[in-house]
Design a protein around this motif. Structure first.
Motif, PDB file in Angstrom:
ATOM      1  N   UNK A   4       0.994  -1.344  -0.018  1.00  0.00           N
ATOM      2  CA  UNK A   4      -0.096  -0.353   0.006  1.00  0.00           C
ATOM      3  C   UNK A   4       1.093   1.142  -0.052  1.00  0.00           C
ATOM      4  N   UNK A   5       0.798   2.046  -0.907  1.00  0.00           N
ATOM      5  CA  UNK A   5       0.994   3.489  -0.998  1.00  0.00           C
ATOM      6  C   UNK A   5       0.509   4.553  -0.890  1.00  0.00           C
ATOM      7  N   UNK A   6       0.909   5.576  -0.087  1.00  0.00           N
ATOM      8  CA  UNK A   6      -0.131   6.984  -0.260  1.00  0.00           C
ATOM      9  C   UNK A   6       0.888   8.169   0.066  1.00  0.00           C
ATOM     10  N   UNK A   7       0.563   9.185  -0.428  1.00  0.00           N
ATOM     11  CA  UNK A   7       1.006  10.228  -0.392  1.00  0.00           C
ATOM     12  C   UNK A   7       2.127  11.093   0.388  1.00  0.00           C
ATOM     13  N   UNK A   8       2.959  11.501   1.437  1.00  0.00           N
ATOM     14  CA  UNK A   8       3.490  12.192   2.372  1.00  0.00           C
ATOM     15  C   UNK A   8       2.223  13.176   2.733  1.00  0.00           C
ATOM     16  N   UNK A   9       2.151  13.199   4.494  1.00  0.00           N
ATOM     17  CA  UNK A   9       1.535  14.421   4.230  1.00  0.00           C
ATOM     18  C   UNK A   9       2.704  14.680   5.322  1.00  0.00           C
ATOM     19  N   UNK A  10       3.389  16.109   5.142  1.00  0.00           N
ATOM     20  CA  UNK A  10       4.268  17.497   5.375  1.00  0.00           C
ATOM     21  C   UNK A  10       3.788  17.262   7.013  1.00  0.00           C
ATOM     22  N   UNK A  11       2.226  17.502   7.622  1.00  0.00           N
ATOM     23  CA  UNK A  11       1.948  18.138   8.985  1.00  0.00           C
ATOM     24  C   UNK A  11       2.350  16.382   9.580  1.00  0.00           C
ATOM     25  N   UNK A  12       2.335  15.222   8.598  1.00  0.00           N
ATOM     26  CA  UNK A  12       2.363  14.189   9.468  1.00  0.00           C
ATOM     27  C   UNK A  12       0.455  13.835   9.788  1.00  0.00           C
ATOM     28  N   UNK A  13       0.809  13.008  11.285  1.00  0.00           N
ATOM     29  CA  UNK A  13      -0.432  12.643  11.836  1.00  0.00           C
ATOM     30  C   UNK A  13      -1.759  13.793  12.288  1.00  0.00           C
ATOM     31  N   UNK A  14      -2.890  13.636  12.792  1.00  0.00           N
ATOM     32  CA  UNK A  14      -3.041  14.103  14.209  1.00  0.00           C
ATOM     33  C   UNK A  14      -2.536  14.429  15.429  1.00  0.00           C
ATOM     34  N   UNK A  15      -2.061  12.844  15.105  1.00  0.00           N
ATOM     35  CA  UNK A  15      -1.616  12.599  17.204  1.00  0.00           C
ATOM     36  C   UNK A  15       0.096  14.011  17.022  1.00  0.00           C
ATOM     37  N   UNK A  16       0.878  13.971  15.688  1.00  0.00           N
ATOM     38  CA  UNK A  16       2.348  14.944  15.283  1.00  0.00           C
ATOM     39  C   UNK A  16       1.788  16.231  16.082  1.00  0.00           C
ATOM     40  N   UNK A  17      -0.220  16.687  14.940  1.00  0.00           N
ATOM     41  CA  UNK A  17      -0.408  17.945  15.738  1.00  0.00           C
ATOM     42  C   UNK A  17      -0.340  18.333  16.559  1.00  0.00           C
ATOM     43  N   UNK A  18      -1.601  16.983  17.542  1.00  0.00           N
ATOM     44  CA  UNK A  18      -1.403  17.861  19.195  1.00  0.00           C
ATOM     45  C   UNK A  18      -0.251  17.129  19.918  1.00  0.00           C
ATOM     46  N   UNK A  19       0.506  17.064  19.368  1.00  0.00           N
ATOM     47  CA  UNK A  19       2.566  17.106  21.025  1.00  0.00           C
ATOM     48  C   UNK A  19       3.305  18.160  19.422  1.00  0.00           C
ATOM     49  N   UNK A  20       2.519  18.274  18.671  1.00  0.00           N
ATOM     50  CA  UNK A  20       3.734  19.282  18.327  1.00  0.00           C
ATOM     51  C   UNK A  20       4.968  19.095  17.648  1.00  0.00           C
ATOM     52  N   UNK A  21       4.700  17.905  16.714  1.00  0.00           N
ATOM     53  CA  UNK A  21       6.043  16.963  17.086  1.00  0.00           C
ATOM     54  C   UNK A  21       6.895  18.071  15.645  1.00  0.00           C
ATOM     55  N   UNK A  22       8.401  18.233  15.972  1.00  0.00           N
ATOM     56  CA  UNK A  22       8.870  19.002  15.229  1.00  0.00           C
ATOM     57  C   UNK A  22       9.886  17.699  13.745  1.00  0.00           C
ATOM     58  N   UNK A  23       9.018  16.895  13.309  1.00  0.00           N
ATOM     59  CA  UNK A  23       9.968  15.893  12.471  1.00  0.00           C
ATOM     60  C   UNK A  23       8.965  14.821  12.672  1.00  0.00           C
ATOM     61  N   UNK A  24       7.560  15.195  11.736  1.00  0.00           N
ATOM     62  CA  UNK A  24       6.941  14.014  11.977  1.00  0.00           C
ATOM     63  C   UNK A  24       7.436  12.234  10.901  1.00  0.00           C
ATOM     64  N   UNK A  25       8.333  12.735  11.302  1.00  0.00           N
ATOM     65  CA  UNK A  25       8.593  10.909   9.742  1.00  0.00           C
ATOM     66  C   UNK A  25       9.567  10.746  11.491  1.00  0.00           C
TER      67      UNK A  25
END
Length: 212
Positions: A4-25
């Protein structure tokens, strides 16, 4: 094998947003350490917008016999401040275990998809870790907007028995906090699934006894 392949979401996941992740990768254990278990809650407007889109996705998935019970803040991908997508829905199709730490608890509920959404909503409203029960912390009464509390109460404090099944994604979409959200054309685009694929999926589920 299946890929399964999908485009990269630059903002990351919702959890990344909630935790202000500097690097979602980065790996999860590097982003969500013990010292950073609490994230930042979202304002009511973004909770309503993301919540509406997640519920719309769940309604669509259920229309093609995908439960949507595997949704978590980790597999809701944020494309912009007003646009998110539900990913990893193929796990339901393949019968794979959800990545949710509350998988067993959710599967024990009468409507696991609704409860899964409730956990995501709770995280958006508090920035906290997912609930491990259906008991809402009492301090939420003074820290979470009333419209959000009303949805959480509908999900987690619904009567047991026959009436419980009435709590569904369409019912939650009809609540004012979500029904008043205006979606742009790009938000309202529906995933298109070929009819042959849908028919084959239903045939498989029927053979396994999941649908009549």
């Amino acid at each position: 094998s299946l890929g399964m392949f999908r485009s990269v979401a630059a903002w990351g996941s919702l959890r990344d947003v909630l935790h202000s992740s500097a690097d979602p990768a980065l790996p999860a254990d590097a982003k969500y350490t013990a010292e950073r278990r609490l994230g930042q809650s979202l304002d009511q407007e973004r909770i309503a917008l993301y919540g509406r889109q997640i519920l719309e996705a769940m309604v669509f998935l259920q229309s093609v016999w995908v439960s949507g019970a595997g949704v978590t803040s980790a597999n809701v991908l944020v494309l912009s401040d007003d646009w998110c997508l539900v990913s990893d829905w193929e796990n339901d199709v393949l019968g794979l275990r959800s990545s949710s730490t509350n998988h067993d608890y959710l599967q024990s509920r009468d409507n696991p998809a609704v409860h899964a959404f409730g956990h995501v909503l709770y995280e958006m409203a508090t920035g906290g870790a997912p609930l491990t029960s259906n008991t809402l912390p009492p301090e939420m009464q003074t820290t979470v907007p009333v419209p959000v509390l009303q949805v959480l109460d509908t999900i987690f404090n619904a009567p047991v028995g026959d009436r419980y099944e009435a709590v569904s994604a369409p019912l939650l979409l009809s609540m004012p906090i979500f029904s008043t959200v205006s979606l742009r054309a790009r938000h309202a685009r529906l995933l298109s699934v070929p009819s042959a694929t849908t028919a084959a999926h239903r045939k498989l589920l029927t053979a396994c006894g999941f649908v009549p």
